[in-house]
Design a protein around this motif. Sequence first.
Motif, mmCIF file in Angstrom:
data_model
loop_
_atom_site.group_PDB
_atom_site.id
_atom_site.type_symbol
_atom_site.label_atom_id
_atom_site.label_comp_id
_atom_site.label_asym_id
_atom_site.label_seq_id
_atom_site.Cartn_x
_atom_site.Cartn_y
_atom_site.Cartn_z
ATOM 1 N N ASN A 132 0.815 -1.219 0.000
ATOM 2 C CA ASN A 132 0.000 0.000 0.000
ATOM 3 C C ASN A 132 0.848 1.268 0.000
ATOM 4 N N LEU A 133 2.099 1.135 -0.407
ATOM 5 C CA LEU A 133 3.013 2.282 -0.449
ATOM 6 C C LEU A 133 3.364 2.602 -1.897
ATOM 7 N N VAL A 134 3.331 3.889 -2.250
ATOM 8 C CA VAL A 134 3.592 4.333 -3.619
ATOM 9 C C VAL A 134 4.721 5.355 -3.620
ATOM 10 N N ILE A 135 5.740 5.085 -4.432
ATOM 11 C CA ILE A 135 6.851 6.025 -4.613
ATOM 12 C C ILE A 135 6.731 6.641 -6.002
ATOM 13 N N ARG A 136 6.685 7.954 -6.072
ATOM 14 C CA ARG A 136 6.720 8.667 -7.350
ATOM 15 C C ARG A 136 8.122 9.251 -7.497
ATOM 16 N N CYS A 137 8.911 8.602 -8.352
ATOM 17 C CA CYS A 137 10.358 8.858 -8.372
ATOM 18 C C CYS A 137 10.691 10.258 -8.868
ATOM 19 N N THR A 138 10.007 10.707 -9.910
ATOM 20 C CA THR A 138 10.316 12.031 -10.439
ATOM 21 C C THR A 138 10.009 13.116 -9.418
ATOM 22 N N GLU A 139 8.903 12.941 -8.685
ATOM 23 C CA GLU A 139 8.503 13.937 -7.701
ATOM 24 C C GLU A 139 9.195 13.739 -6.351
ATOM 25 N N HIS A 140 9.848 12.589 -6.175
ATOM 26 C CA HIS A 140 10.485 12.260 -4.898
ATOM 27 C C HIS A 140 9.467 12.300 -3.757
ATOM 28 N N THR A 141 8.295 11.702 -3.993
ATOM 29 C CA THR A 141 7.269 11.642 -2.963
ATOM 30 C C THR A 141 6.914 10.202 -2.650
ATOM 31 N N ILE A 142 6.487 9.975 -1.408
ATOM 32 C CA ILE A 142 6.074 8.645 -0.951
ATOM 33 C C ILE A 142 4.742 8.781 -0.223
ATOM 34 N N HIS A 143 3.798 7.917 -0.603
ATOM 35 C CA HIS A 143 2.505 7.867 0.080
ATOM 36 C C HIS A 143 2.253 6.431 0.551
ATOM 37 N N ARG A 144 1.689 6.298 1.744
ATOM 38 C CA ARG A 144 1.265 4.995 2.236
ATOM 39 C C ARG A 144 -0.173 5.122 2.732
ATOM 40 N N ASN A 145 -1.048 4.262 2.198
ATOM 41 C CA ASN A 145 -2.487 4.362 2.480
ATOM 42 C C ASN A 145 -3.006 5.752 2.138
ATOM 43 N N GLY A 146 -2.462 6.343 1.083
ATOM 44 C CA GLY A 146 -2.914 7.646 0.627
ATOM 45 C C GLY A 146 -2.359 8.829 1.395
#
Length: 226
Positions: A132-146
């Motif tokens: 449930n964790l998403v890494i957006r590499c270009t933006e250098h952001t990480i979200h878990r459970n939104g």
Amino acid sequence: MYVLLAEDDRKLGKLISHMLKKEKHVVDWLTTGEDVYDYAVGTAYDLLILDWMMPQEDGVSICHRLRRDGYQGAILLLTARDALDDRVKGLDAGADDYIVKPFEFAELFARMRALTRRSQTPIQDDVIQLDNLVIRCTEHTIHRNGEEIQLTPREYQLFELLARNRGQIIRRDVILERIWGYDAEVTSNALDALVRLLRKKIDRPGERKLIQNVRGIGYKVEADYV
């Protein structure tokens, strides 16, 4: 981009690495040709930047081995050789492009962008998803459970390194070199402290523990891609 830079001139390598990071690229820098092949085939790099002349193994030889073994990633050669025969040799070895030293960084960045555009498919997915964790590499952001997780640059670099190599143990010495650099005087305790801080943010109570310690060896992320 996630870039592997192989340059034995420490002054030039440090400068290139610094300039690439200013452009928001993630960089691994090696100073000899000895480990380049293993790094290239073991990590999902967007681009390899290889110096032609290096100790142990030169960039052209590495390029030839990689292409012989089916490597499909983009390769850019750095060289002081500008004779036609040398340029042909580098391209025949499998390089996608070359740039002659000395060069302007504007030209290097333009050639990097051109290599990305010429690729038929994206060289690297922008998104890594682990459970449930998403890494957006270009933006250098990480979200878990939104919910967005705020990391320091060093925490983010460490977690992206582990996530890109999900299921593989990354040795402690490799992490120290990639996160702090070859010349940094950093103790192993600093790595342990960084991991503890990262775990508090990534592996919150009630969540599956993604970051695992492999005692005496290093760390890894163990999770299923969605």
